[in-house]
Design a protein around this motif. Structure first.
Motif, PDB file in Angstrom:
ATOM      1  N   VAL A 160     -10.152   3.767 -29.546  1.00 29.54           N
ATOM      2  CA  VAL A 160     -11.087   2.656 -29.707  1.00 29.54           C
ATOM      3  C   VAL A 160     -10.438   1.532 -30.511  1.00 29.54           C
ATOM      4  CG1 VAL A 160     -13.265   1.945 -30.776  1.00 29.54           C
ATOM      5  CG2 VAL A 160     -13.155   4.070 -29.459  1.00 29.54           C
ATOM      6  N   PHE A 161      -9.791   1.889 -31.616  1.00 27.01           N
ATOM      7  CA  PHE A 161      -9.159   0.870 -32.447  1.00 27.01           C
ATOM      8  C   PHE A 161      -7.914   0.296 -31.790  1.00 27.01           C
ATOM      9  CE2 PHE A 161     -11.860   2.552 -35.854  1.00 27.01           C
ATOM     10  CZ  PHE A 161     -12.251   1.363 -36.462  1.00 27.01           C
ATOM     11  N   ALA A 162      -7.186   1.091 -31.007  1.00 25.04           N
ATOM     12  CA  ALA A 162      -6.031   0.562 -30.284  1.00 25.04           C
ATOM     13  C   ALA A 162      -6.452  -0.579 -29.366  1.00 25.04           C
ATOM     14  CB  ALA A 162      -5.361   1.675 -29.482  1.00 25.04           C
ATOM     15  N   ARG A 163      -7.523  -0.366 -28.623  1.00 23.53           N
ATOM     16  CA  ARG A 163      -8.023  -1.419 -27.738  1.00 23.53           C
ATOM     17  C   ARG A 163      -8.451  -2.648 -28.525  1.00 23.53           C
ATOM     18  NH1 ARG A 163     -10.072   3.186 -24.858  1.00 23.53           N
ATOM     19  NH2 ARG A 163     -11.965   3.200 -26.137  1.00 23.53           N
ATOM     20  N   ALA A 164      -9.133  -2.427 -29.651  1.00 28.33           N
ATOM     21  CA  ALA A 164      -9.615  -3.548 -30.460  1.00 28.33           C
ATOM     22  C   ALA A 164      -8.461  -4.378 -31.010  1.00 28.33           C
ATOM     23  CB  ALA A 164     -10.488  -3.026 -31.601  1.00 28.33           C
ATOM     24  N   PHE A 165      -7.433  -3.721 -31.527  1.00 27.05           N
ATOM     25  CA  PHE A 165      -6.287  -4.441 -32.081  1.00 27.05           C
ATOM     26  C   PHE A 165      -5.556  -5.232 -30.993  1.00 27.05           C
ATOM     27  CE2 PHE A 165      -6.166  -1.066 -35.584  1.00 27.05           C
ATOM     28  CZ  PHE A 165      -6.630  -1.930 -36.553  1.00 27.05           C
ATOM     29  N   VAL A 166      -5.301  -4.607 -29.852  1.00 29.15           N
ATOM     30  CA  VAL A 166      -4.594  -5.299 -28.772  1.00 29.15           C
ATOM     31  C   VAL A 166      -5.385  -6.519 -28.330  1.00 29.15           C
ATOM     32  CG1 VAL A 166      -3.815  -5.126 -26.375  1.00 29.15           C
ATOM     33  CG2 VAL A 166      -3.324  -3.270 -27.982  1.00 29.15           C
ATOM     34  N   GLN A 167      -6.690  -6.348 -28.155  1.00 28.19           N
ATOM     35  CA  GLN A 167      -7.514  -7.473 -27.748  1.00 28.19           C
ATOM     36  C   GLN A 167      -7.502  -8.577 -28.796  1.00 28.19           C
ATOM     37  OE1 GLN A 167      -8.930  -8.113 -24.892  1.00 28.19           O
ATOM     38  NE2 GLN A 167      -9.953  -9.987 -25.563  1.00 28.19           N
ATOM     39  N   GLY A 168      -7.544  -8.199 -30.062  1.00 23.93           N
ATOM     40  CA  GLY A 168      -7.527  -9.196 -31.122  1.00 23.93           C
ATOM     41  C   GLY A 168      -6.226  -9.976 -31.175  1.00 23.93           C
ATOM     42  N   PHE A 169      -5.111  -9.297 -31.026  1.00 21.47           N
ATOM     43  CA  PHE A 169      -3.818  -9.980 -31.048  1.00 21.47           C
ATOM     44  C   PHE A 169      -3.620 -10.867 -29.814  1.00 21.47           C
ATOM     45  CE2 PHE A 169      -2.215  -6.344 -33.815  1.00 21.47           C
ATOM     46  CZ  PHE A 169      -2.065  -7.126 -34.950  1.00 21.47           C
ATOM     47  N   GLN A 170      -3.947 -10.356 -28.636  1.00 22.83           N
ATOM     48  CA  GLN A 170      -3.548 -11.015 -27.392  1.00 22.83           C
ATOM     49  C   GLN A 170      -4.637 -11.874 -26.759  1.00 22.83           C
ATOM     50  OE1 GLN A 170      -0.192  -7.775 -25.850  1.00 22.83           O
ATOM     51  NE2 GLN A 170      -1.957  -8.190 -24.574  1.00 22.83           N
ATOM     52  N   GLY A 171      -5.908 -11.577 -27.002  1.00 21.38           N
ATOM     53  CA  GLY A 171      -6.965 -12.331 -26.361  1.00 21.38           C
ATOM     54  C   GLY A 171      -6.954 -12.145 -24.854  1.00 21.38           C
ATOM     55  N   ASN A 172      -7.547 -13.093 -24.145  1.00 21.31           N
ATOM     56  CA  ASN A 172      -7.686 -12.984 -22.693  1.00 21.31           C
ATOM     57  C   ASN A 172      -6.766 -13.912 -21.919  1.00 21.31           C
ATOM     58  OD1 ASN A 172      -9.847 -11.077 -22.914  1.00 21.31           O
ATOM     59  ND2 ASN A 172     -11.215 -12.771 -23.449  1.00 21.31           N
ATOM     60  N   ASP A 173      -6.096 -14.834 -22.613  1.00 23.87           N
ATOM     61  CA  ASP A 173      -5.244 -15.796 -21.918  1.00 23.87           C
ATOM     62  C   ASP A 173      -4.055 -16.126 -22.817  1.00 23.87           C
ATOM     63  OD1 ASP A 173      -4.107 -17.733 -20.334  1.00 23.87           O
ATOM     64  OD2 ASP A 173      -5.811 -19.110 -20.394  1.00 23.87           O
ATOM     65  N   LEU A 174      -3.107 -15.207 -22.849  1.00 27.88           N
ATOM     66  CA  LEU A 174      -1.998 -15.312 -23.796  1.00 27.88           C
ATOM     67  C   LEU A 174      -1.175 -16.574 -23.575  1.00 27.88           C
ATOM     68  CD1 LEU A 174      -0.581 -13.838 -26.112  1.00 27.88           C
ATOM     69  CD2 LEU A 174       0.763 -12.598 -24.421  1.00 27.88           C
ATOM     70  N   LYS A 175      -1.005 -16.976 -22.329  1.00 28.85           N
ATOM     71  CA  LYS A 175      -0.169 -18.150 -22.055  1.00 28.85           C
ATOM     72  C   LYS A 175      -0.785 -19.425 -22.610  1.00 28.85           C
ATOM     73  CE  LYS A 175       2.545 -18.758 -18.578  1.00 28.85           C
ATOM     74  NZ  LYS A 175       3.182 -18.948 -17.261  1.00 28.85           N
ATOM     75  N   ASN A 176      -2.094 -19.588 -22.460  1.00 35.40           N
ATOM     76  CA  ASN A 176      -2.727 -20.855 -22.833  1.00 35.40           C
ATOM     77  C   ASN A 176      -3.387 -20.825 -24.204  1.00 35.40           C
ATOM     78  OD1 ASN A 176      -2.169 -22.308 -20.354  1.00 35.40           O
ATOM     79  ND2 ASN A 176      -3.596 -20.886 -19.376  1.00 35.40           N
ATOM     80  N   ASP A 177      -3.652 -19.636 -24.727  1.00 35.81           N
ATOM     81  CA  ASP A 177      -4.239 -19.535 -26.060  1.00 35.81           C
ATOM     82  C   ASP A 177      -3.100 -19.411 -27.062  1.00 35.81           C
ATOM     83  OD1 ASP A 177      -5.619 -19.035 -28.368  1.00 35.81           O
ATOM     84  OD2 ASP A 177      -6.934 -17.488 -27.515  1.00 35.81           O
ATOM     85  N   ARG A 178      -2.714 -20.520 -27.640  1.00 38.97           N
ATOM     86  CA  ARG A 178      -1.549 -20.554 -28.526  1.00 38.97           C
ATOM     87  C   ARG A 178      -1.825 -19.961 -29.897  1.00 38.97           C
ATOM     88  NH1 ARG A 178       2.122 -23.924 -25.793  1.00 38.97           N
ATOM     89  NH2 ARG A 178       1.633 -23.559 -23.593  1.00 38.97           N
ATOM     90  N   ASP A 179      -3.062 -19.509 -30.127  1.00 44.09           N
ATOM     91  CA  ASP A 179      -3.393 -18.826 -31.378  1.00 44.09           C
ATOM     92  C   ASP A 179      -3.237 -17.318 -31.265  1.00 44.09           C
ATOM     93  OD1 ASP A 179      -3.988 -21.133 -32.757  1.00 44.09           O
ATOM     94  OD2 ASP A 179      -6.137 -21.024 -32.405  1.00 44.09           O
ATOM     95  N   ARG A 180      -2.730 -16.857 -30.131  1.00 43.09           N
ATOM     96  CA  ARG A 180      -2.567 -15.415 -29.917  1.00 43.09           C
ATOM     97  C   ARG A 180      -1.089 -15.056 -29.853  1.00 43.09           C
ATOM     98  NH1 ARG A 180      -7.806 -12.825 -29.921  1.00 43.09           N
ATOM     99  NH2 ARG A 180      -9.275 -14.418 -29.227  1.00 43.09           N
TER     100      ARG A 180
END
Length: 724
Positions: A160-180
């Motif tokens: 559960v936490f693995a998924r949460a951390f990955v989602q928090g770091f990468q978000g849904n649009d890694l290329k265009n979300d420059r905060d990830r």
């Protein structure tokens, strides 16, 4: 950049340039290339051409440094291929959150995801592209220092936490979300099962146990879309992970369809020589590239050997091309070809990094991560009391943990500073002892302070250097000098509230029995001191629950809640004096169990109900329980769902966590909490290593810890009626 353009770029590269992409060097080679190349590091065989061709670096940060570094690299690169910047952002960049083991104890994955998002935001604006996190290793041996980086002993919760951390770091649009940033999940695989809890040591697990308990959290991270996997230092099936074709190609690539980048841990490729599976660098390079390691971190077997291996026909160029393409694709996923200075911004860096909003989130997570282990009524502290704050952590900024890369202990508010903000207490201070040493003056000063007070707050534990990488311990007790300090304070007759600062569960001995209250604070991060004061004074009600059991003695290790029953279980033979599975000098149970944690209010569980007594394969079963706050304070509790497969094709744990919900209730309020059980939740790894469910009897437990549940049972029936 389109895939066809990446392919064209790949075919434009020389073999030497391709091999360069597979090399990761530390940042000093780029920031001071001449000095690095002429200094001790030159013994590695690094050349200016290799630095120009290299694909990634680690350890660099700061907007100005990264801009300058990337600019020089692009100028030196024939094909203008940008450099990947990676860093150890484990539980925060500059704003440091509680250590991951503490974050797990929050049982609040949404807050964990937010912590990763904030860490990504600070790292990205400072020039970092990839973070070496999360660590999702299952851990059951607190002697191992790196338990601090894990979220605990349970495969489900870790997933559960693995998924949460990955989602928090990468978000849904890694290329265009420059905060990830891209997440690099580590350490693949089963690093937490090192023999004796000794760092870098051998791991020897059956494949059945690996698939059942140790691999699920990595799989969850892969399913969440993590971009990178780091190999572990240990062996699997007798083969080091960085040379393990079965692990990297069969499991990770073929079975899980992972198409991201695989990187070795620091020096792990050349360490194949020390492991004794490679005679020289050439053999190490051959085994690593054939196993599937794309990036060699901080050793140079690849640049020293791959060209010769190709020339000798021992490896095909296509193997190198595949690895290079994955690295180029990661750079493309981050948008680095269009924007080599992706996200980095000096002015925004000043505004964002360590800002008040980020620190506020760190405080909230710290409050939910601390676990109240004991309270005889002394907490919360009453106003206008006289407080003696004593101990090596009473006025220390060492609250961040060993993986707080950019965190500054000297900038971290101490407990003393936090207490001084609260005018409702008369507070006396004394050091009492250091971490490992004391003297008669310190002890006398502490006793004087204690005698002037109504209650003693004793802040003790490990230094940050005593846990983390390369910090395994055979004695996981408090250092002798701190135990001596506790004894001296106990002799004053004053009630003692003990605060623990540590990166692992500790063997507490008589302290747990003799102290009046016990708050596990872990390493709580940048805002940990304020969070602790809020908890002690009742401004915040503790809600943390343990995700790793506390042993009574080191001799019990490993001790964990979801063990197997054995053929002679003590629980089913309580009257048998000898021939059952037990110790003759200690209870089987841990001192504090998985899922355990107290509150300043009381919760009552009742009316456990199942929607049916039988679950068919294509149906769902609803479990409900009523939880009431019967105390006089608002508070949160973690409602935990456990299952047991009573009789299966292989042995099953006596209970397994299958769900949890954190709820908040005002005094007198009640809530009906429900869980849905379906067929996939009942699957397990069979002796043929397939994962499937069986018809049979299942027991359910719902409660506030693994040790205290309401229980019921149901029968599961598969359509095909095939027996076990």
């Amino acid at each position: 950049m389109k895939e066809s353009e990446l392919t064209t770029l790949l075919h434009t590269m020389t073999l030497e340039e391709k091999i360069g992409q597979l090399v990761q060097l530390s940042s000093n080679f780029y920031s001071d290339a001449e000095g690095a190349l002429t200094g001790p590091m030159a013994q590695m065989g690094v050349t200016e051409k290799l630095v120009a061709d290299s694909g990634s670096t680690l350890g660099a940060s700061g907007a100005r440094q990264i801009i300058d570094l990337q600019k020089r690299h692009l100028e030196a690169s024939r094909l203008q291929i940008p450099l990947l910047v990676m860093a150890d952002v484990v539980h925060g960049y500059k704003t440091i959150f509680p250590i991951p083991l503490a974050i797990g104890c929050s049982w609040h994955p949404e807050l964990a995801e937010e912590a990763a998002r904030i860490a990504a935001r600070e790292a990205a604006v400072s020039g970092v592209h990839v973070v070496f996190a999360p660590m999702v290793d299952l851990v059951r041996d607190p002697r191992w220092g790196r338990v601090m980086e894990s979220t605990g002993e349970d495969a489900f919760l870790n997933s559960v936490f693995a998924r949460a951390f990955v989602q928090g770091f990468q978000g849904n649009d890694l290329k265009n979300d420059r905060d990830r940033v891209a997440a690099c999940v580590k350490h693949f695989a089963a690093y937490g099962a090192a023999e004796g809890g000794r760092e870098y040591n051998t791991t020897d697990l059956s494949e059945w146990r690996m698939r059942e308990e140790y691999l699920p959290a990595y799989k969850a991270a892969v399913d969440a879309g993590c971009k990178m996997i780091m190999t572990s230092f240990n062996t699997i099936k007798g083969v080091p992970s960085s040379a393990n074709r079965w692990l990297l190609r069969q499991v990770l690539r073929n079975e899980w369809a992972f198409d991201g980048t695989i990187i070795s841990d620091w020096g792990a490729v050349r360490e194949l020589l020390a492991h004794g599976v490679a005679e020289d660098e050439q053999e190490a390079a051959e085994k690593a590239i054939k196993a599937g390691v794309d990036i060699e971190m901080m050793t140079l077997c690849y640049p020293h050997a791959l060209e010769n291996l190709v020339a000798d026909g021992r490896i095909p160029v296509s193997l190198i091309d595949q690895a290079v393409f994955r690295i180029l694709n990661l750079k493309n996923d981050l948008g680095l070809f269009e924007s080599p200075y992706r996200g980095v911004d000096e002015e925004k860096e000043k505004e964002i990094v360590y800002c008040a909003a980020h620190r506020e989130q760190a405080r909230k997570l710290a409050e939910e991560s601390c676990v109240l282990l004991k309270n005889n009524g002394i907490l919360p502290l009453q106003g206008h009391a006289k407080i003696a704050l004593i101990g090596p952590f009473a006025d220390s900024g060492d609250l961040l943990g060993s993986w707080s890369w950019k965190g500054e202990p000297r900038d971290t508010q101490t407990l003393k500073q936090a207490f001084l903000k609260d005018a409702s207490f008369d507070t006396f201070f004394a050091k009492g002892s250091g971490i490992t040493q004391t003297n008669s003056h310190f002890l006398e000063e502490a006793v004087v302070a204690a005698k002037q007070s109504d209650v003693v707050i004793l802040a003790v534990g490990e230094s940050s250097a005593m846990s983390g990488e390369a910090s395994s311990r055979t004695r996981i007790t408090l250092p002798d000098c701190q135990q001596k300090l506790f004894a001296a304070l106990k002799a004053t007759g004053r009630p003692i509230v003990t605060l623990l600062f540590n990166g692992r569960p500790l063997e507490l001995g008589s302290l747990a029995e003799q102290t009046d209250a016990l708050l596990e604070a872990w390493f709580p991060g940048s805002e940990g001191a304020e969070a602790i004061v809020n908890l002690l004074t009742g401004k915040t009600n503790p809600s943390g629950k343990l995700t790793m059991s506390f042993p009574r003695t080191v001799g019990q290790i490993p001790v964990y809640y979801n063990s197997f029953n054995t053929g002679r279980p003590l629980a089913e033979n309580p009257q048998e004096p000898k021939y059952v599975s037990k110790y003759i000098d200690c209870p089987n149970e841990p001192l504090f169990a998985f899922g355990y944690g107290l509150s300043y209010t009381q919760f009552m569980y009742e009316n456990l109900k199942l929607s049916a007594s039988r679950l068919m394969e294509d149906e769902q079963l609803i479990v409900t329980v009523t939880v009431a706050n019967v105390g006089d304070r608002p508070g949160a509790d973690v409602v935990q769902l456990y299952l047991r497969d009573v009789a299966a094709e292989t042995v099953r744990p006596i209970k397994e966590l299958k769900g949890f919900k954190k709820i908040f209730l005002k005094p007198g309020a009640r809530a009906e909490v429900s869980f849905t059980i379906n067929e996939p939740m009942l699957r397990y790894v069979h002796s043929d290593l397939s994962s499937r469910s069986d018809s049979g009897r299942f027991e359910i437990g719902v409660g506030d810890s693994s040790a205290r549940t309401l229980n019921a049972a149901f029968d599961f029936v598969k359509k095909d009626g095939v027996p076990r």
